[in-house]
Design a protein around this motif. Structure first.
Motif, mmCIF file in Angstrom:
data_model
loop_
_atom_site.group_PDB
_atom_site.id
_atom_site.type_symbol
_atom_site.label_atom_id
_atom_site.label_comp_id
_atom_site.label_asym_id
_atom_site.label_seq_id
_atom_site.Cartn_x
_atom_site.Cartn_y
_atom_site.Cartn_z
ATOM 1 N N VAL A 147 0.833 -1.199 0.000
ATOM 2 C CA VAL A 147 0.000 0.000 0.000
ATOM 3 C C VAL A 147 0.870 1.252 0.000
ATOM 4 N N MET A 148 1.951 1.228 0.768
ATOM 5 C CA MET A 148 2.858 2.382 0.791
ATOM 6 C C MET A 148 3.431 2.655 -0.603
ATOM 7 N N ASP A 149 3.791 1.596 -1.322
ATOM 8 C CA ASP A 149 4.322 1.775 -2.678
ATOM 9 C C ASP A 149 3.280 2.402 -3.597
ATOM 10 N N LEU A 150 2.051 1.923 -3.501
ATOM 11 C CA LEU A 150 0.988 2.480 -4.338
ATOM 12 C C LEU A 150 0.754 3.957 -4.024
ATOM 13 N N LEU A 151 0.732 4.289 -2.749
ATOM 14 C CA LEU A 151 0.548 5.682 -2.365
ATOM 15 C C LEU A 151 1.686 6.556 -2.889
ATOM 16 N N ALA A 152 2.904 6.061 -2.779
ATOM 17 C CA ALA A 152 4.059 6.828 -3.237
ATOM 18 C C ALA A 152 3.974 7.114 -4.729
ATOM 19 N N ASP A 153 3.364 6.214 -5.482
ATOM 20 C CA ASP A 153 3.217 6.412 -6.929
ATOM 21 C C ASP A 153 2.400 7.654 -7.265
ATOM 22 N N VAL A 154 1.524 8.077 -6.341
ATOM 23 C CA VAL A 154 0.682 9.256 -6.603
ATOM 24 C C VAL A 154 0.988 10.383 -5.616
ATOM 25 N N GLY A 155 2.178 10.353 -5.007
ATOM 26 C CA GLY A 155 2.588 11.436 -4.118
ATOM 27 C C GLY A 155 1.855 11.462 -2.793
ATOM 28 N N MET A 156 1.506 10.278 -2.266
ATOM 29 C CA MET A 156 0.831 10.207 -0.970
ATOM 30 C C MET A 156 1.624 9.304 -0.035
ATOM 31 N N HIS A 157 1.322 9.427 1.272
ATOM 32 C CA HIS A 157 2.088 8.702 2.278
ATOM 33 C C HIS A 157 1.384 8.823 3.620
ATOM 34 N N GLY A 158 1.961 8.192 4.630
ATOM 35 C CA GLY A 158 1.430 8.309 5.985
ATOM 36 C C GLY A 158 2.363 9.055 6.915
ATOM 37 N N ILE A 159 3.377 9.730 6.350
ATOM 38 C CA ILE A 159 4.349 10.461 7.159
ATOM 39 C C ILE A 159 3.642 11.608 7.877
ATOM 40 N N GLN A 160 4.007 11.826 9.134
ATOM 41 C CA GLN A 160 3.465 12.893 9.966
ATOM 42 C C GLN A 160 1.987 12.687 10.325
ATOM 43 N N THR A 161 1.527 11.450 10.302
ATOM 44 C CA THR A 161 0.147 11.201 10.717
ATOM 45 C C THR A 161 0.086 10.492 12.063
ATOM 46 N N SER A 162 1.223 10.255 12.686
ATOM 47 C CA SER A 162 1.238 9.522 13.945
ATOM 48 C C SER A 162 2.506 9.850 14.702
ATOM 49 N N GLY A 163 2.560 9.389 15.949
ATOM 50 C CA GLY A 163 3.760 9.555 16.760
ATOM 51 C C GLY A 163 3.890 10.946 17.346
ATOM 52 N N ASN A 164 4.925 11.137 18.136
ATOM 53 C CA ASN A 164 5.175 12.415 18.804
ATOM 54 C C ASN A 164 5.956 13.334 17.871
ATOM 55 N N ALA A 165 5.273 13.751 16.828
ATOM 56 C CA ALA A 165 5.883 14.563 15.783
ATOM 57 C C ALA A 165 4.896 15.633 15.350
ATOM 58 N N MET A 166 5.350 16.493 14.443
ATOM 59 C CA MET A 166 4.452 17.463 13.833
ATOM 60 C C MET A 166 3.496 16.717 12.915
ATOM 61 N N ARG A 167 2.218 16.711 13.246
ATOM 62 C CA ARG A 167 1.236 15.953 12.490
ATOM 63 C C ARG A 167 0.839 16.686 11.203
ATOM 64 N N ASN A 168 0.019 16.017 10.412
ATOM 65 C CA ASN A 168 -0.483 16.582 9.162
ATOM 66 C C ASN A 168 -1.006 18.001 9.377
ATOM 67 N N ILE A 169 -0.511 18.945 8.592
ATOM 68 C CA ILE A 169 -0.819 20.363 8.796
ATOM 69 C C ILE A 169 -2.119 20.718 8.086
ATOM 70 N N ASN A 170 -2.984 21.421 8.801
ATOM 71 C CA ASN A 170 -4.331 21.722 8.314
ATOM 72 C C ASN A 170 -4.495 23.166 7.872
#
Length: 595
Positions: free
Chosen positions: A136-159
């Motif tokens: 699934v990650m590979d498929l998302l990367a093919d269209v410029g998508m990912h799950g980076i910054q959607t979890s963990g103690n980090a800067m989350r997806n910016i709104n």
């Protein structure tokens, strides 16, 4: 919308490759579950109540038709539980249902093969096997998508608010600033090990439709007397166990200093934020506890960044222009499709009133498609619907769409002449309910049906309320009402900011629900951001629809002509509504409480 550069594309694809390697090492037994945990979280993969949950980032809500089609493919081909797992999950749900006090609501069968749009413009899948995660990650990367910054103690997806750059009250388009923030924060070492998760929201219009007061950092664009662009900076907002409204640290921060100032805030948070107790680790706790000391520390750090470090993250005009070049008006062409819709019909006119907004460009409109339908949870769309959305975006909105804070989808570039044809197409998909901003346009998290953290299920309550309030005359008579629902105190459904909030709570292993009234997210209509107040003891699941009806009946009785619910509540006070809610309690529930 932003177009990924060659570097962006390479970065996302390499990240997917790294995750595949990590996953394969785990499958071979070379990594333990504990060792894999931070690696999968950094890519948006959770383990929920029954199966993995994938959270996909849609930065500031912008998505194109190609990406929508990929989400549809993932929903159709990968969001599939093994039959044994689904049977076990349904049996567990049935046991939970049977254990409820006094009265219950019927629980819908668990579904799969769909995406869930969240309040923070992410897309979630609830049934993808972890063994398929790398595919699934590979498929998302093919269209410029990912799950980076959607979890963990980090800067989350910016709104951002969904109407950035197209709203009639637009001050400045905040999307370029959000993109600059995304690029800057993704690999910044200061964000690699924060005390807790961190969320940001930007709003570029006069009306705050991005709920900036409820975020760890909220940036509201303004112009000073000289016409210069800057930000009102709010820090320390948040919901969860301790709802807090953000504190204004700067009334005007010049736009080019945005990154330097945010770095100062993060440095102070990293130094003083608690790491010994996750319930007290959010920046809102630090801001609330330290008050002016926190503000002084940020200002001192900011001055040090400017003077000692040489303001290394100052945004140049050239860089802003480079990013802004991605956010120009797309090539627009009317669809000119035939339609049999009677434009003077009541349903169509109501749709125009509720779902269609004005546009800063003449001849264009912004159209919200409602994902609040009977038979579907709020924000849910199956694979076929997502494919159809991509087609609508191509036909009517230059191939672009936006996810909204309210869990709907917005088409931002619709020609006014295409509205009848768009309405007809959306109606066939069940997405033309004229309920945007009304009671059934509710926000709800997946709750206990899927989330391991939830104390109670949200979806049966949402389904019961959606079915009860299908009369459009009644909805329009009630007027604008924000109803928000969360399955636990983490407030993913933003119950604190609802005019009516519903919170799932646990009592002795059983599901109950608290009702709050008077919350607001900060829009002009709702007034300043404020958390709602609990109106009484908890209610059983089956009581909740009757409680909501009692509250609304009280509103009808006591309102002034033309008065909105939130205004009537503030004028009258909570007591009559509280009495009405408690009067709706069922005798069997009283017996359950006594037991």
């Amino acid at each position: 919308m932003y177009q990924y550069t060659e570097f962006d594309q390479q970065f996302v694809k390499l990240r997917a490759q790294q995750f595949r390697d990590q996953l394969e090492r785990w499958q071979r037994g070379e990594l333990t579950d504990e060792q894999l945990l931070p690696l999968r979280l950094q890519n948006g993969w959770y383990i929920q109540r029954y199966a993995p949950m994938a959270r996909i980032a849609v930065p500031y809500g912008e998505i194109n038709s190609t990406q929508l089609r990929m989400l549809a493919r993932i929903a159709r081909d990968y969001d599939k539980p093994e039959p044994e797992l689904l049977a076990h999950a349904q049996a567990t749900q049935d046991q939970l249902q049977a254990a409820q006090p006094g009265l219950t609501l019927a629980a819908a069968p668990l579904k799969y093969g769909y995406g869930h749009f969240t309040t923070r413009t992410n897309v979630q899948f609830n049934w993808i096997p972890i063994t398929k995660a790398a595919d699934v990650m590979d498929l998302l990367a093919d269209v410029g998508m990912h799950g980076i910054q959607t979890s963990g103690n980090a800067m989350r997806n910016i709104n951002c608010e969904a109407y950035e750059g197209i709203a009639e009250d637009c001050i400045v388009d905040a999307r370029p600033f959000a993109e600059i923030l995304r690029q800057w924060s993704t690999l910044h070492p200061e964000f690699a090990f924060l005390p807790r998760k961190f969320k940001m929201s930007l709003n570029g219009s006069a009306e705050d439709r991005a709920a900036t007061s409820w975020y760890d950092i909220g940036l509201q664009t303004v112009r000073n007397d000289a016409g210069e662009v800057g930000f009102v900076v709010k820090v320390g907002g948040g919901m969860g166990r301790t709802p807090v409204i953000g504190t204004v640290l700067r009334e005007f921060l010049p736009w080019h200093q945005m990154l330097n100032y945010i770095e100062a805030v993060i440095r102070v948070y990293n130094i003083y934020g608690r790491r010994d107790n996750k319930y007290k680790a959010r920046i809102k706790i630090l801001v609330k506890a330290e008050g002016q000391k926190f503000i002084d520390a940020v200002e001192a750090e900011y001055q040090a960044i400017l003077e000692q470090d040489g303001a290394p993250h100052t945004i140049t005009q050239a860089e802003l222009d480079r990013i802004s070049a991605n956010f120009v008006v797309p090539e627009l062409k009317a669809a000119n499709l035939p339609s049999s819709v009677k434009t003077d019909g009541q349903l169509y006119q109501r749709w125009i009133q509720q779902n269609v907004r004005g546009h800063r460009l003449p001849g264009l409109r912004a159209v919200a498609l409602s994902f609040k339908r009977v038979g579907f949870a709020p924000g849910d769309a199956d694979a076929d619907t997502i494919d159809a959305l991509a087609q609508l975006a191509d036909q009517f909105s230059a191939g672009e769409a936006r996810l909204t804070h309210e869990q709907n989808l917005l088409l931002p570039w619709v020609h006014e002449s295409d509205l009848p044809a768009l309405y007809e197409a959306a109606r066939k998909l069940g997405l033309a309910q004229p309920n945007i901003g009304l009671l059934t346009d509710m926000i709800a998290c997946p709750g206990g049906d899927y989330c391991a953290l939830a104390n109670a299920r949200s979806l049966p309550i949402a389904a019961a309320l959606t079915e009860r309030y299908q009369d459009l005359d009644e909805l329009f008579d009630l007027g604008p009402i924000d109803l928000h629902m969360s399955g636990c105190i983490n407030s993913c459904g933003h119950h604190h900011s609802g005019h009516i909030g519903i919170l799932g709570v646990d009592k002795d292993g059983k599901e109950w629900y608290q009702i709050t009234l008077g919350g607001a997210d900060g829009t002009t209509q709702s007034g300043p951001a404020i958390p709602g107040k609990v109106v009484g003891p908890s209610f059983s699941a089956a009581e909740v629809p009757d409680v909501i009806e009692a509250v609304l009946s009280t509103f009808r009785e006591l309102r002034k002509p033309g008065e909105f619910f939130i205004d009537a509540l503030r004028r009258i006070g909570h007591d009559p509504f509280k009495a009405a809610a408690n009067g709706a309690r069922h005798p069997k529930a009283e017996e359950a409480i006594a037991e």
